[in-house]
Design a protein around this motif. Sequence first.
Motif, PDB file in Angstrom:
ATOM      1  N   GLN A   2       0.822  -1.204   0.000  1.00 23.06           N
ATOM      2  CA  GLN A   2       0.000   0.000   0.000  1.00 23.06           C
ATOM      3  C   GLN A   2       0.861   1.260   0.000  1.00 23.06           C
ATOM      4  OE1 GLN A   2      -3.253   0.113  -0.374  1.00 23.06           O
ATOM      5  NE2 GLN A   2      -3.340   2.330  -0.262  1.00 23.06           N
ATOM      6  N   LYS A   3       2.014   1.218   0.724  1.00 20.86           N
ATOM      7  CA  LYS A   3       2.894   2.380   0.773  1.00 20.86           C
ATOM      8  C   LYS A   3       3.476   2.679  -0.602  1.00 20.86           C
ATOM      9  CE  LYS A   3       4.275   2.109   5.584  1.00 20.86           C
ATOM     10  NZ  LYS A   3       5.390   2.039   6.516  1.00 20.86           N
ATOM     11  N   ILE A   4       3.835   1.628  -1.340  1.00 20.36           N
ATOM     12  CA  ILE A   4       4.365   1.830  -2.697  1.00 20.36           C
ATOM     13  C   ILE A   4       3.294   2.421  -3.591  1.00 20.36           C
ATOM     14  CG2 ILE A   4       5.244   0.633  -4.742  1.00 20.36           C
ATOM     15  CD1 ILE A   4       6.587  -1.344  -2.836  1.00 20.36           C
ATOM     16  N   ARG A   5       2.074   1.916  -3.492  1.00 17.99           N
ATOM     17  CA  ARG A   5       0.971   2.430  -4.301  1.00 17.99           C
ATOM     18  C   ARG A   5       0.702   3.896  -3.972  1.00 17.99           C
ATOM     19  NH1 ARG A   5      -3.378  -1.150  -3.199  1.00 17.99           N
ATOM     20  NH2 ARG A   5      -2.002  -2.744  -3.997  1.00 17.99           N
ATOM     21  N   ASP A   6       0.763   4.243  -2.702  1.00 20.18           N
ATOM     22  CA  ASP A   6       0.553   5.634  -2.307  1.00 20.18           C
ATOM     23  C   ASP A   6       1.695   6.525  -2.798  1.00 20.18           C
ATOM     24  OD1 ASP A   6      -1.789   4.936  -1.063  1.00 20.18           O
ATOM     25  OD2 ASP A   6      -0.916   4.831   0.955  1.00 20.18           O
ATOM     26  N   PHE A   7       2.918   6.010  -2.771  1.00 21.61           N
ATOM     27  CA  PHE A   7       4.071   6.789  -3.227  1.00 21.61           C
ATOM     28  C   PHE A   7       3.973   7.072  -4.727  1.00 21.61           C
ATOM     29  CE2 PHE A   7       8.372   6.838  -5.087  1.00 21.61           C
ATOM     30  CZ  PHE A   7       8.852   7.990  -4.489  1.00 21.61           C
ATOM     31  N   MET A   8       3.534   6.106  -5.513  1.00 24.08           N
ATOM     32  CA  MET A   8       3.480   6.265  -6.965  1.00 24.08           C
ATOM     33  C   MET A   8       2.222   6.986  -7.437  1.00 24.08           C
ATOM     34  SD  MET A   8       6.249   5.346  -8.325  1.00 24.08           S
ATOM     35  CE  MET A   8       5.831   5.305 -10.043  1.00 24.08           C
ATOM     36  N   ALA A   9       1.281   7.235  -6.577  1.00 23.79           N
ATOM     37  CA  ALA A   9       0.066   7.937  -6.973  1.00 23.79           C
ATOM     38  C   ALA A   9       0.411   9.341  -7.433  1.00 23.79           C
ATOM     39  CB  ALA A   9      -0.916   7.983  -5.809  1.00 23.79           C
ATOM     40  N   GLY A  10      -0.044   9.705  -8.606  1.00 19.17           N
ATOM     41  CA  GLY A  10       0.213  11.032  -9.149  1.00 19.17           C
ATOM     42  C   GLY A  10       1.563  11.164  -9.832  1.00 19.17           C
ATOM     43  N   ARG A  11       2.303  10.078  -9.957  1.00 19.12           N
ATOM     44  CA  ARG A  11       3.604  10.102 -10.635  1.00 19.12           C
ATOM     45  C   ARG A  11       3.399   9.704 -12.101  1.00 19.12           C
ATOM     46  NH1 ARG A  11       7.436  11.957  -6.759  1.00 19.12           N
ATOM     47  NH2 ARG A  11       6.691  11.225  -4.763  1.00 19.12           N
ATOM     48  N   TYR A  12       4.369  10.050 -12.940  1.00 15.71           N
ATOM     49  CA  TYR A  12       4.221   9.802 -14.376  1.00 15.71           C
ATOM     50  C   TYR A  12       4.349   8.329 -14.727  1.00 15.71           C
ATOM     51  CZ  TYR A  12       4.605  10.284 -19.375  1.00 15.71           C
ATOM     52  OH  TYR A  12       4.391  10.165 -20.719  1.00 15.71           O
ATOM     53  N   GLY A  13       5.377   7.651 -14.259  1.00 18.32           N
ATOM     54  CA  GLY A  13       5.518   6.229 -14.537  1.00 18.32           C
ATOM     55  C   GLY A  13       6.386   5.943 -15.755  1.00 18.32           C
ATOM     56  N   PHE A  14       6.067   4.863 -16.455  1.00 16.25           N
ATOM     57  CA  PHE A  14       6.902   4.332 -17.529  1.00 16.25           C
ATOM     58  C   PHE A  14       6.214   4.545 -18.870  1.00 16.25           C
ATOM     59  CE2 PHE A  14       9.564   1.085 -19.522  1.00 16.25           C
ATOM     60  CZ  PHE A  14      10.754   1.305 -18.859  1.00 16.25           C
ATOM     61  N   ASP A  15       6.948   5.023 -19.877  1.00 16.03           N
ATOM     62  CA  ASP A  15       6.405   5.202 -21.220  1.00 16.03           C
ATOM     63  C   ASP A  15       7.457   4.814 -22.252  1.00 16.03           C
ATOM     64  OD1 ASP A  15       8.192   7.290 -21.084  1.00 16.03           O
ATOM     65  OD2 ASP A  15       6.744   8.870 -21.453  1.00 16.03           O
ATOM     66  N   THR A  16       7.238   5.153 -23.512  1.00 16.25           N
ATOM     67  CA  THR A  16       8.139   4.764 -24.594  1.00 16.25           C
ATOM     68  C   THR A  16       9.524   5.379 -24.428  1.00 16.25           C
ATOM     69  OG1 THR A  16       6.223   4.685 -26.054  1.00 16.25           O
ATOM     70  CG2 THR A  16       8.367   4.619 -27.096  1.00 16.25           C
ATOM     71  N   LEU A  17       9.592   6.647 -24.088  1.00 19.15           N
ATOM     72  CA  LEU A  17      10.887   7.296 -23.910  1.00 19.15           C
ATOM     73  C   LEU A  17      11.653   6.665 -22.752  1.00 19.15           C
ATOM     74  CD1 LEU A  17      13.026   9.399 -24.502  1.00 19.15           C
ATOM     75  CD2 LEU A  17      11.652  11.093 -23.292  1.00 19.15           C
ATOM     76  N   ASN A  18      10.967   6.352 -21.659  1.00 20.38           N
ATOM     77  CA  ASN A  18      11.639   5.689 -20.540  1.00 20.38           C
ATOM     78  C   ASN A  18      12.111   4.291 -20.933  1.00 20.38           C
ATOM     79  OD1 ASN A  18      11.406   7.866 -18.896  1.00 20.38           O
ATOM     80  ND2 ASN A  18       9.932   6.957 -17.498  1.00 20.38           N
ATOM     81  N   GLY A  19      11.341   3.603 -21.751  1.00 18.01           N
ATOM     82  CA  GLY A  19      11.770   2.293 -22.238  1.00 18.01           C
ATOM     83  C   GLY A  19      13.025   2.406 -23.094  1.00 18.01           C
ATOM     84  N   PHE A  20      13.084   3.437 -23.936  1.00 14.86           N
ATOM     85  CA  PHE A  20      14.270   3.673 -24.757  1.00 14.86           C
ATOM     86  C   PHE A  20      15.477   4.011 -23.881  1.00 14.86           C
ATOM     87  CE2 PHE A  20      17.067   6.476 -27.168  1.00 14.86           C
ATOM     88  CZ  PHE A  20      17.337   5.676 -28.266  1.00 14.86           C
ATOM     89  N   LEU A  21      15.260   4.864 -22.883  1.00 21.24           N
ATOM     90  CA  LEU A  21      16.351   5.218 -21.969  1.00 21.24           C
ATOM     91  C   LEU A  21      16.853   3.989 -21.207  1.00 21.24           C
ATOM     92  CD1 LEU A  21      15.030   8.584 -20.496  1.00 21.24           C
ATOM     93  CD2 LEU A  21      16.903   8.278 -22.126  1.00 21.24           C
ATOM     94  N   PHE A  22      15.938   3.140 -20.770  1.00 21.15           N
ATOM     95  CA  PHE A  22      16.336   1.928 -20.066  1.00 21.15           C
ATOM     96  C   PHE A  22      17.148   1.014 -20.987  1.00 21.15           C
ATOM     97  CE2 PHE A  22      15.573  -2.416 -18.557  1.00 21.15           C
ATOM     98  CZ  PHE A  22      16.089  -2.304 -17.282  1.00 21.15           C
ATOM     99  N   GLY A  23      16.718   0.885 -22.241  1.00 18.73           N
ATOM    100  CA  GLY A  23      17.466   0.089 -23.204  1.00 18.73           C
ATOM    101  C   GLY A  23      18.855   0.656 -23.442  1.00 18.73           C
ATOM    102  N   ALA A  24      18.962   1.989 -23.537  1.00 16.90           N
ATOM    103  CA  ALA A  24      20.266   2.624 -23.731  1.00 16.90           C
ATOM    104  C   ALA A  24      21.175   2.385 -22.525  1.00 16.90           C
ATOM    105  CB  ALA A  24      20.081   4.128 -23.971  1.00 16.90           C
ATOM    106  N   VAL A  25      20.613   2.453 -21.325  1.00 20.76           N
ATOM    107  CA  VAL A  25      21.397   2.188 -20.113  1.00 20.76           C
ATOM    108  C   VAL A  25      21.912   0.749 -20.132  1.00 20.76           C
ATOM    109  CG1 VAL A  25      21.224   1.906 -17.599  1.00 20.76           C
ATOM    110  CG2 VAL A  25      20.321   3.954 -18.682  1.00 20.76           C
ATOM    111  N   MET A  26      21.061  -0.197 -20.531  1.00 17.10           N
ATOM    112  CA  MET A  26      21.478  -1.604 -20.570  1.00 17.10           C
ATOM    113  C   MET A  26      22.560  -1.835 -21.627  1.00 17.10           C
ATOM    114  SD  MET A  26      19.980  -3.503 -18.315  1.00 17.10           S
ATOM    115  CE  MET A  26      20.269  -2.221 -17.158  1.00 17.10           C
TER     116      MET A  26
END
Length: 134
Positions: A2-26
């Motif tokens: 529940q604490k994690i769910r409350d922390f992430m409420a109202g946050r942007y999260g993961f999208d295509t650009l974040n997926g690309f950035l994660f791939g570049a980091v890897m």
Amino acid sequence: MQKIRDFMAGRYGFDTLNGFLFGAVMVLWFVNIFVWSLIPSLIIGGVQLLLFAWLMFRALSRNINMRSLENRRFRKVFDPVKNWFSFQIKKFKERKQFKYLKCPHCKAQLRVKNQKGEHGVRCPKCRGEFKVKI
């Protein structure tokens, strides 16, 4: 949980650009494994750290409108490149059954059966007719 769910409420999260950035980091992480010199390894590690920080900033951001705008701008560039590579893969997989060619009138991409001989082809887009020898 529940604490994690409350922390992430109202946050942007993961999208295509974040997926690309994660791939570049890897990819940079994998390249850094094989770099034996100290200075290039530090440079690659620094770039990797900056990309990861940007990824986390975007994922945890509360400015959803701005992150969404960044993602739309990225997709304007990324989607045509991704579609081109997908089309090349499709052409390669179907190379025995079909031949791809362009309409001489409207330059549309056409797929015709790979049967030897001369064939009359009609473009479904502009209705132009032309002959092709396969």
